[in-house]
Design a protein around this motif. Structure first.
Motif, PDB file in Angstrom:
ATOM      1  N   MET A 109      39.197  46.420  73.980  1.00  0.00           N
ATOM      2  CA  MET A 109      39.380  44.966  73.947  1.00  0.00           C
ATOM      3  C   MET A 109      40.723  44.676  73.294  1.00  0.00           C
ATOM      4  SD  MET A 109      37.280  41.987  71.881  1.00  0.00           S
ATOM      5  CE  MET A 109      35.893  41.822  72.989  1.00  0.00           C
ATOM      6  N   TYR A 110      41.551  43.912  73.994  1.00  0.00           N
ATOM      7  CA  TYR A 110      42.814  43.441  73.436  1.00  0.00           C
ATOM      8  C   TYR A 110      42.775  41.920  73.405  1.00  0.00           C
ATOM      9  CZ  TYR A 110      44.897  48.114  74.042  1.00  0.00           C
ATOM     10  OH  TYR A 110      45.179  49.453  73.972  1.00  0.00           O
ATOM     11  N   ASN A 111      42.857  41.359  72.216  1.00  0.00           N
ATOM     12  CA  ASN A 111      42.917  39.900  72.079  1.00  0.00           C
ATOM     13  C   ASN A 111      41.771  39.214  72.816  1.00  0.00           C
ATOM     14  OD1 ASN A 111      45.408  40.137  70.612  1.00  0.00           O
ATOM     15  ND2 ASN A 111      46.384  40.575  72.575  1.00  0.00           N
ATOM     16  N   ALA A 116      46.251  44.118  80.146  1.00  0.00           N
ATOM     17  CA  ALA A 116      46.933  43.638  81.352  1.00  0.00           C
ATOM     18  C   ALA A 116      46.973  44.698  82.442  1.00  0.00           C
ATOM     19  CB  ALA A 116      48.349  43.188  81.007  1.00  0.00           C
ATOM     20  N   CYS A 117      47.045  45.978  82.056  1.00  0.00           N
ATOM     21  CA  CYS A 117      47.122  47.033  83.073  1.00  0.00           C
ATOM     22  C   CYS A 117      45.844  47.098  83.902  1.00  0.00           C
ATOM     23  CB  CYS A 117      47.434  48.379  82.439  1.00  0.00           C
ATOM     24  SG  CYS A 117      46.192  48.994  81.281  1.00  0.00           S
ATOM     25  N   LEU A 118      44.690  46.839  83.279  1.00  0.00           N
ATOM     26  CA  LEU A 118      43.440  46.819  84.042  1.00  0.00           C
ATOM     27  C   LEU A 118      43.369  45.571  84.913  1.00  0.00           C
ATOM     28  CD1 LEU A 118      40.681  47.891  84.813  1.00  0.00           C
ATOM     29  CD2 LEU A 118      39.748  46.815  82.750  1.00  0.00           C
ATOM     30  N   LYS A 119      43.805  44.449  84.368  1.00  0.00           N
ATOM     31  CA  LYS A 119      43.792  43.217  85.153  1.00  0.00           C
ATOM     32  C   LYS A 119      44.698  43.350  86.375  1.00  0.00           C
ATOM     33  CE  LYS A 119      42.569  38.879  85.791  1.00  0.00           C
ATOM     34  NZ  LYS A 119      43.379  38.476  86.931  1.00  0.00           N
ATOM     35  N   ALA A 120      45.818  44.060  86.231  1.00  0.00           N
ATOM     36  CA  ALA A 120      46.713  44.267  87.374  1.00  0.00           C
ATOM     37  C   ALA A 120      46.005  45.059  88.470  1.00  0.00           C
ATOM     38  CB  ALA A 120      47.981  44.996  86.932  1.00  0.00           C
ATOM     39  N   ALA A 141      35.721  49.799  73.857  1.00  0.00           N
ATOM     40  CA  ALA A 141      35.968  49.863  72.418  1.00  0.00           C
ATOM     41  C   ALA A 141      36.465  48.504  71.966  1.00  0.00           C
ATOM     42  CB  ALA A 141      36.989  50.951  72.094  1.00  0.00           C
ATOM     43  N   ARG A 142      35.998  48.088  70.770  1.00  0.00           N
ATOM     44  CA  ARG A 142      36.413  46.794  70.217  1.00  0.00           C
ATOM     45  C   ARG A 142      36.680  46.941  68.728  1.00  0.00           C
ATOM     46  NH1 ARG A 142      32.557  44.198  73.905  1.00  0.00           N
ATOM     47  NH2 ARG A 142      30.784  44.096  72.498  1.00  0.00           N
ATOM     48  N   ASP A 156      33.773  37.045  73.305  1.00  0.00           N
ATOM     49  CA  ASP A 156      33.842  38.326  74.002  1.00  0.00           C
ATOM     50  C   ASP A 156      34.200  38.061  75.461  1.00  0.00           C
ATOM     51  OD1 ASP A 156      33.538  40.705  75.300  1.00  0.00           O
ATOM     52  OD2 ASP A 156      31.380  40.838  75.017  1.00  0.00           O
ATOM     53  N   HIS A 157      35.474  38.260  75.801  1.00  0.00           N
ATOM     54  CA  HIS A 157      35.929  38.102  77.182  1.00  0.00           C
ATOM     55  C   HIS A 157      36.285  39.463  77.775  1.00  0.00           C
ATOM     56  CE1 HIS A 157      35.883  33.856  76.357  1.00  0.00           C
ATOM     57  NE2 HIS A 157      36.762  34.020  75.378  1.00  0.00           N
ATOM     58  N   GLN A 158      35.708  40.508  77.210  1.00  0.00           N
ATOM     59  CA  GLN A 158      35.856  41.860  77.733  1.00  0.00           C
ATOM     60  C   GLN A 158      34.627  42.220  78.565  1.00  0.00           C
ATOM     61  OE1 GLN A 158      34.937  45.080  75.136  1.00  0.00           O
ATOM     62  NE2 GLN A 158      36.665  46.335  75.819  1.00  0.00           N
ATOM     63  N   GLU A 159      33.504  42.446  77.890  1.00  0.00           N
ATOM     64  CA  GLU A 159      32.289  42.802  78.613  1.00  0.00           C
ATOM     65  C   GLU A 159      31.851  41.681  79.550  1.00  0.00           C
ATOM     66  OE1 GLU A 159      27.534  43.763  77.803  1.00  0.00           O
ATOM     67  OE2 GLU A 159      29.009  44.150  76.228  1.00  0.00           O
ATOM     68  N   ARG A 160      31.856  40.458  79.046  1.00  0.00           N
ATOM     69  CA  ARG A 160      31.374  39.351  79.879  1.00  0.00           C
ATOM     70  C   ARG A 160      32.260  39.162  81.109  1.00  0.00           C
ATOM     71  NH1 ARG A 160      30.727  34.837  76.251  1.00  0.00           N
ATOM     72  NH2 ARG A 160      32.835  34.166  76.704  1.00  0.00           N
ATOM     73  N   TYR A 161      33.570  39.286  80.921  1.00  0.00           N
ATOM     74  CA  TYR A 161      34.480  39.142  82.056  1.00  0.00           C
ATOM     75  C   TYR A 161      34.199  40.199  83.112  1.00  0.00           C
ATOM     76  CZ  TYR A 161      38.636  39.922  84.863  1.00  0.00           C
ATOM     77  OH  TYR A 161      39.493  40.145  85.919  1.00  0.00           O
ATOM     78  N   LEU A 162      34.064  41.470  82.690  1.00  0.00           N
ATOM     79  CA  LEU A 162      33.857  42.541  83.665  1.00  0.00           C
ATOM     80  C   LEU A 162      32.522  42.387  84.383  1.00  0.00           C
ATOM     81  CD1 LEU A 162      35.313  45.527  81.622  1.00  0.00           C
ATOM     82  CD2 LEU A 162      36.313  44.453  83.657  1.00  0.00           C
TER      83      LEU A 162
END
Length: 211
Positions: A109-111, A116-120, A141-142, A156-162
């Motif tokens: 988790m970043y911020n 960004a590399c995964l989002k790309a 990891a967080r 949490d915009h990591q797990e929920r986003y995915l």
């Protein structure tokens, strides 16, 4: 009979980050359990996927306008040199994803979100009205804790986003998230009291990926 295929992505800037350790353990266990299986690995930090450009959006617009839902027909919208260049980037990424039975993502988790590399990569392989028959495993990891009931759960915009992305766009309901929390307890004096909780979380995550 088609051999099972694991597509493994890593997105941590840390060479020895927790998410890389977890995803490597999972991949090792998967490969041991599928000795005849196919394994594809992409390090999205060492070999970044470029951001999408207007030409890729034009290919997607053509698919939408013509009711194309089969990704094999996406090249029908490739006409200009810029579109051919865009398709040259996405074609191998998409081929890997479409042939995978299982997608493993090692992601920190970043911020509050994903790197960004995964989002790309996500933006490159996302085509209109897509559906995938794939299992997704996220080794996360967080730095803090975002577990249900904790104060930071809402951000949490990591797990929920995915989960939302794979279910909402690709129709994938089989998403497993294995997360180690409080990694910052190892370096941040303010979180030193949380080190035992981190160690417990890490041990549980390591056990979970050893399947």
């Amino acid at each position: 009979m088609t051999k099972p295929h694991l597509l493994h992505l890593d997105a941590s800037a840390r060479r020895n980050g927790h998410s890389r350790t977890l995803s490597a353990r999972y991949a090792g266990a998967w490969r041991a359990g599928h000795p005849d299986g196919r394994y594809t690995y992409r390090d999205l930090v060492a070999a970044p996927v470029p951001f999408i450009d207007e030409a890729w959006t034009e290919i997607c617009d053509h698919a939408l306008a013509n009711g194309i839902t089969d990704p094999r027909r996406l090249p029908e919208g490739v006409r200009t040199p810029a579109q051919r260049a865009a398709w040259a980037v996405v074609e191998p990424l998409l081929a890997e994803l479409l042939s995978a039975d299982e997608l493993l993502i090692g992601v920190p988790m970043y911020n509050y979100g994903v790197p960004a590399c995964l989002k790309a990569w996500i933006d490159q392989v996302t085509f209109p009205r897509a559906r995938l028959d794939v299992r997704v495993v996220v080794a996360a990891a967080r730095g803090g804790t975002y577990a249900p009931g904790t104060p930071r759960e809402p951000v949490d915009h990591q797990e929920r986003y995915l989960r939302d992305f794979f279910a909402g766009h690709f129709g994938v309901q089989d998403v497993t998230v294995i997360a180690v929390e409080l990694t910052n307890a190892l370096v941040d004096p303010w979180l030193s009291d949380a080190r035992p909780a981190h160690e417990e979380s890490y041990a549980a995550a390591l056990a979970a990926v050893a399947v």
